[in-house]
Design an enzyme around this catalytic site. Structure first.
Site, PDB file in Angstrom:
ATOM      1  CB  SER A 118      -3.396  25.652 -31.341  1.00 60.54           C
ATOM      2  OG  SER A 118      -2.395  24.664 -31.333  1.00 60.54           O
ATOM      3  CG  ASP A 172       1.928  26.644 -25.524  1.00 63.93           C
ATOM      4  OD1 ASP A 172       1.942  25.398 -25.527  1.00 63.93           O
ATOM      5  OD2 ASP A 172       1.199  27.315 -26.287  1.00 63.93           O
ATOM      6  CG  HIS A 203      -1.435  24.836 -26.381  1.00 63.75           C
ATOM      7  ND1 HIS A 203      -0.737  25.719 -27.164  1.00 63.75           N
ATOM      8  CD2 HIS A 203      -2.253  24.155 -27.230  1.00 63.75           C
ATOM      9  CE1 HIS A 203      -1.097  25.585 -28.431  1.00 63.75           C
ATOM     10  NE2 HIS A 203      -2.025  24.640 -28.496  1.00 63.75           N
TER      11      HIS A 203
END
Length: 222
Positions: A118, A172, A203
C-alpha cells in the site's frame, strides 16, 4: 543525513547474504508483515535478513488529520489528487539510510530488495526506480507509483533492468485495481520488467500471493 528509523528485524541475522527492506501500509507498523516471513518458506541456503521499519507518526489529511504512522500525508486519492511530494521525498531519504546501513553490515546493494504494501509499496516503487545503485528487486503490493509524472526525468539507469513485482486485489476498495494497473502500464512503457499478479481479494495479502512472492524472491536473490 536522514535519521535512521526504528525497525523490526527477523530472518537471518549474522549470516545474512541478502536483505529485504519491507515498508508497511498507512496506520500499521513494522510488525505488520513480520508473520509472513516464515510463511515464505525460503530455503535454508538463502539466508535473508528482513528489515521492517516503523514509519514516522504524522497527521493524515484524508483521515481527518488524525496522527498515525505514515510514509507521507494523503490529501486525497485519485488520478489528479494533490500529492505530498515533500513527505514522499523525505521517506525516500529514510529508505536510502536503511540501504546504506545494510551496505555497512556487509550486504551489497544488488542483494537488497525494496518491498512494501500500500503506502509502503508506493515508497518502494518511488525510491527503487530512482536509486543510483542496482537493487536486487523492487516489490509493490496493492499499491501505485506516486509522483508518476516525475519518473521519466528522475529515474536512474542503474535500476532500469531491475525486476519489479506488483500484485493487487481485484476487489480492493482502498486503492482500486486500476491504480495499480495504470502504474504497471507506465513502468512497462518505460521498459521495466514487471511481473504482475492480481487476486480475487480486497486490500490485503493472500496465501497464493505469498507463494508468488517467495518464488520471486528466490529468483532475484538466488
Amino acid at each position: 543525513m536522514s535519521e535512521l528509523l526504528e525497525c523490526v528485524e527477523t530472518g537471518a541475522r549474522d549470516n545474512a547474504t541478502a536483505s529485504v527492506i519491507w515498508l508497511h501500509g498507512l496506520g500499521a507498523d513494522g510488525h505488520d508483515f513480520e508473520p509472513i516471513v516464515p510463511e515464505l518458506r525460503l530455503p535454508a541456503g538463502l539466508p535473508v535478513r528482513f528489515v521492517f521499519p516503523h514509519a514516522p507518526v504524522r497527521p493524515v489529511t484524508l483521515n481527518g488529520g488524525m496522527s498515525m504512522r505514515a510514509w507521507y500525508d494523503i490529501i486525497a486519492l485519485g488520478g489528479n489528487a494533490q500529492q505530498d511530494a515533500d513527505g514522499i521525498r523525505d521517506s525516500e531519504q529514510k529508505v536510502h539510510a536503511l540501504i546504506r546501513r545494510e551496505n555497512e553490515r556487509g550486504i551489497p546493494t544488488d542483494r537488497i530488495v525494496l518491498a512494501g504494501f500500500s503506502q509502503g509499496g508506493a515508497i518502494a516503487l518511488h525510491t527503487g526506480v530512482r536509486y543510483p545503485e542496482r537493487l536486487a528487486g523492487i516489490m509493490g503490493l496493492s499499491t501505485y507509483l506516486p509522483l508518476a509524472d516525475t519518473v521519466p526525468a528522475e529515474r536512474n539507469e542503474a535500476n532500469a533492468g531491475t525486476p519489479v513485482l506488483m500484485a493487487h486485489g481485484t476487489e480492493d476498495p482502498v486503492l482500486p485495481l486500476q491504480m495499480g494497473a495504470n502504474s504497471r502500464a507506465q513502468l512497462d512503457g518505460m521498459g521495466y520488467s514487471v511481473e504482475w499478479h492480481d487476486y480475487p481479494m480486497q486490500h490485503q495479502v493472500c496465501l497464493e500471493e505469498i507463494q508468488a512472492i517467495s518464488a520471486w524472491l528466490q529468483r532475484v536473490l538466488g
